[in-house]
Design an enzyme around this catalytic site. Structure first.
Site, short mmCIF file in Angstrom:
data_model
loop_
_atom_site.label_atom_id
_atom_site.label_comp_id
_atom_site.label_asym_id
_atom_site.label_seq_id
_atom_site.Cartn_x
_atom_site.Cartn_y
_atom_site.Cartn_z
CG LEU A 93 62.72 45.87 -40.51
CD1 LEU A 93 63.38 46.80 -41.53
CD2 LEU A 93 61.23 45.77 -40.79
CG ASP A 94 61.68 38.59 -41.13
OD1 ASP A 94 61.63 38.56 -39.89
OD2 ASP A 94 60.75 38.17 -41.86
CE LYS A 95 71.62 37.03 -43.09
NZ LYS A 95 72.34 35.73 -42.93
CB THR A 107 62.68 42.51 -44.39
OG1 THR A 107 61.94 41.30 -44.51
CG2 THR A 107 61.75 43.68 -44.69
NE ARG A 120 59.49 35.61 -44.86
CZ ARG A 120 60.55 35.04 -44.30
NH1 ARG A 120 61.09 35.55 -43.20
NH2 ARG A 120 61.05 33.94 -44.84
#
Length: 300
Positions: A134-136, A138, A235
């Site tokens: 997961l993105d930082k 998120t 996104r």
């Protein structure tokens, strides 16, 4: 190594010039060398963003990168589910999943190693147990493999799109339709290298389904289901619709005091088959307090 900047290099950034001369190294690696003082321009230190005028002499002293090996750190960890095959955690926003350029501690992997010790080794020494990311910024559900056999089985489920991945997102504006699908390939933006884009014809296939759960005055809460797992997929796809995620400045959202340090994207549900038994497992993560507070505030 030494290089002379001729007319073809005039006007280039230092890191761009070096990448052209040393294509076997990534730009991030070259920027590390610049930051460490191992790149000298006319005998002096310089920044990666230095614009060359032509005629400079550049000296480069390559630096070997030490092998990465994740170490255990006593960090908080929110465990949602565990068995002999997997651990499922609720990742907080602001936490990087595994070590990479510029960050070698304080990651989710460091916390996992402290709490569980041995994890699968299939992902390498720097990312034990990590099957997906997961993105930082998120938050939400993330599954980790405890054994190599579980890692292989989960990877196959992700590759065959058997894993159910449901997210919640608040976007700017009000979508005209109640639901929709975005099916556009995603690739690295050729100009802004920190971004991905779906505006080009090339890239990896990506599929995103969305539906409106609630409409506010200027924003909407969406449930998003992804059939693929490309970098920044949700996104990029939502931004391409003209509805960037609240707080996501990288993809066109306006600055907001509601979310100064993250954007409104949360991995709410993950469904997969337990590797050793085939039993279906579904794990959910509630909205973190800072996101729930925005929904309840009436400010959207």
């Amino acid at each position: 190594m030494e290089f002379h900047v001729d007319d073809s290099g005039r006007g280039q950034r230092l890191d761009h010039f070096l990448q052209g001369k040393l294509p076997e190294f990534s730009r991030s690696r070259l920027q590390e060398w610049v930051k460490a003082g191992r790149v000298r321009v006319d005998g002096g230190a310089a920044k990666a963003s230095l614009v060359l005028k032509g005629g400079e002499r550049i000296g480069v002293e390559p630096m070997e990168r030490p092998p990465l090996r994740a170490e255990a750190e006593e960090l908080p960890l929110a465990v949602l589910y565990e068995d002999e095959d997997v651990v499922v955690v609720n990742k907080a926003a602001g936490v990087v999943v595994h070590a990479g350029a510029g960050q070698h501690s304080g990651t989710l992997v460091n916390a996992l190693l402290y709490h569980f010790g041995q994890l699968s080794t299939a992902g390498g020494d720097e990312r034990p147990g990590i099957v997906h990311r997961l993105d930082k910024e998120t938050s939400g559900v993330l599954v980790v493999a405890r054994t190599d056999a579980a890692h292989r089985a989960l990877s196959e489920q992700f590759a065959s799109r058997e894993v159910e991945k449901i997210y919640l997102a608040v976007v700017q504006g009000l979508p005209a339709a109640a639901s929709g699908r975005v099916e556009k390939p995603i690739t690295r933006d050729p100009v802004h290298r920190t971004k991905m884009t779906c505006r080009l014809e090339t890239g990896r296939h990506a599929l995103t389904d969305w539906k409106v759960l609630e409409r506010f005055r200027r924003h909407a809460l969406l449930e998003v289901k992804i059939g693929t797992g490309r970098t920044h997929q949700i996104r990029v796809h939502l931004s391409s619709l003209g509805h960037p995620i609240l707080g996501d400045r990288l993809y066109g959202a306006r600055a907001t005091e509601l979310l100064p340090e993250r954007f409104f994207l949360h991995a709410a549900r993950l469904g997969f088959r337990r590797p050793s038994t085939g039993e279906r497992v579904t794990v959910e993560a509630p909205l973190p307090p800072e996101l729930k507070a925005i929904i309840d505030s009436g400010s959207l």
